[in-house]
Design a protein around this motif. Structure first.
Motif, short mmCIF file in Angstrom:
data_model
loop_
_atom_site.label_atom_id
_atom_site.label_comp_id
_atom_site.label_asym_id
_atom_site.label_seq_id
_atom_site.Cartn_x
_atom_site.Cartn_y
_atom_site.Cartn_z
N ILE A 1 0.82 -1.20 0.00
CA ILE A 1 0.00 0.00 0.00
C ILE A 1 0.86 1.26 0.00
O ILE A 1 0.52 2.26 -0.64
CB ILE A 1 -0.95 -0.01 1.21
CG1 ILE A 1 -2.01 -1.11 1.05
CG2 ILE A 1 -1.63 1.35 1.40
CD1 ILE A 1 -2.88 -1.33 2.27
N ALA B 1 -4.27 3.32 -6.47
CA ALA B 1 -4.93 2.28 -5.66
C ALA B 1 -5.31 1.08 -6.50
O ALA B 1 -5.21 -0.07 -6.06
CB ALA B 1 -6.16 2.87 -4.97
N LYS C 1 -2.32 -1.09 -7.00
CA LYS C 1 -1.97 -1.79 -5.76
C LYS C 1 -2.89 -2.99 -5.53
O LYS C 1 -2.44 -4.06 -5.11
CB LYS C 1 -2.03 -0.82 -4.59
CG LYS C 1 -0.93 0.25 -4.64
CD LYS C 1 -1.11 1.31 -3.57
CE LYS C 1 -0.04 2.39 -3.70
NZ LYS C 1 -0.21 3.47 -2.71
N LEU C 2 -4.16 -2.81 -5.82
CA LEU C 2 -5.09 -3.93 -5.70
C LEU C 2 -4.74 -5.03 -6.71
O LEU C 2 -4.78 -6.21 -6.38
CB LEU C 2 -6.53 -3.46 -5.90
CG LEU C 2 -7.16 -2.72 -4.71
CD1 LEU C 2 -8.43 -2.01 -5.12
CD2 LEU C 2 -7.45 -3.71 -3.57
N ARG D 1 -8.11 -2.86 5.03
CA ARG D 1 -7.11 -2.32 4.10
C ARG D 1 -7.60 -2.37 2.66
O ARG D 1 -7.37 -1.44 1.88
CB ARG D 1 -5.78 -3.09 4.26
CG ARG D 1 -5.01 -2.73 5.54
CD ARG D 1 -4.01 -3.81 5.89
NE ARG D 1 -3.09 -3.41 6.94
CZ ARG D 1 -3.38 -3.37 8.24
NH1 ARG D 1 -4.60 -3.69 8.66
NH2 ARG D 1 -2.45 -3.00 9.12
N LEU E 1 -8.32 0.87 0.07
CA LEU E 1 -7.85 0.98 -1.31
C LEU E 1 -9.02 1.19 -2.27
O LEU E 1 -8.88 1.92 -3.27
CB LEU E 1 -7.07 -0.27 -1.70
CG LEU E 1 -5.66 -0.38 -1.11
CD1 LEU E 1 -5.05 -1.74 -1.43
CD2 LEU E 1 -4.76 0.74 -1.64
N GLU F 1 -9.83 4.84 -1.94
CA GLU F 1 -8.79 5.64 -2.58
C GLU F 1 -8.88 5.52 -4.10
O GLU F 1 -8.70 6.51 -4.83
CB GLU F 1 -7.41 5.16 -2.09
CG GLU F 1 -6.24 5.96 -2.63
CD GLU F 1 -4.90 5.40 -2.16
OE1 GLU F 1 -3.91 5.59 -2.90
OE2 GLU F 1 -4.86 4.78 -1.09
N GLY F 2 -9.15 4.31 -4.58
CA GLY F 2 -9.27 4.10 -6.02
C GLY F 2 -10.45 4.83 -6.62
O GLY F 2 -10.38 5.31 -7.76
#
Length: 201
Positions: free
Chosen positions: A76, A82, A85-86, A136, A140, A143-144
């Motif tokens: 992260i 985001a 990251k996912l 978490r 994300l 954030e995404g």
């Protein structure tokens, strides 16, 4: 090396050796004698660190959860939006030529059903770890949605929990089939679900 440092290393060696055995044979399938032999410590040393096999199991799971969440936190904190990251997190479930995937070493997959009826302290440790991971993932997703890399969801917390449930189920099916096909199906479906080009869920 200080005695305290040696003590910490011995405790960690027991945890690491025990985890490897439990991943292979389950918690009930591994006796204390096997853990002692694998870690190379006498019985008295084991009870210096753990009051019982259940206490060992609880500590082993807490150690696993801490390490897992630390790796997720590092992902992260790394570069990328985001959505990327996912994507990296889902990719990490799959085995690669250089490393085994999350699914192959997941203690939730291995022990979830077994310890639910066996030990409340162990069950609660894993359950808290799952809650922390889902939180978490939800962060994300939020954030995404803000940076445009993930489709917005009305309830990111519920979506995160269902995403984790999907991947956990896929990991179980992959284990039964001895094939990563269920995980790859989950990967494709998750990518479609999270794509920013779509209606709000």
């Amino acid at each position: 090396m200080t005695d305290a440092k040696k003590s910490d290393q011995t405790r960690q060696r027991i945890l690491d050796s025990g985890r490897a055995l439990v991943l292979q044979h389950g918690f009930s399938g591994v006796g204390l004698a096997r853990i002692l032999a694998e870690s190379g410590v006498p019985k008295g040393s084991f009870y210096y660190y753990f009051a019982s096999k259940e206490a060992f199991g609880t500590a082993m799971l807490a150690d696993y959860v801490e390490g897992y969440l630390n790796r997720v936190d590092a992902l992260i904190a790394g570069p990328g939006n985001a959505g990327a990251k996912l994507e990296n997190f889902w990719d990490a479930w799959l085995s690669h030529s250089t490393a085994p995937g999350i699914a192959s070493a997941c203690l939730v997959v291995k022990l979830g059903s077994e310890i639910a009826d066996l030990s409340d302290p162990m069950r609660e440790t894993l359950d808290r770890g799952v809650d922390a991971l889902v939180s978490r993932i939800a962060s994300l997703l939020r954030e995404g949605a803000k940076d445009g890399s993930v489709r917005p969801f009305i309830d990111p917390d519920a979506t995160a929990r269902m995403l984790y449930a999907k991947w956990l189920g896929a990991a179980v099916l992959a284990k039964l089939a001895q094939s990563d096909a269920p995980l790859r199906m989950a990967r494709a479906e998750t990518t479609s679900q999270l794509s920013p080009k779509g209606d709000q869920f």
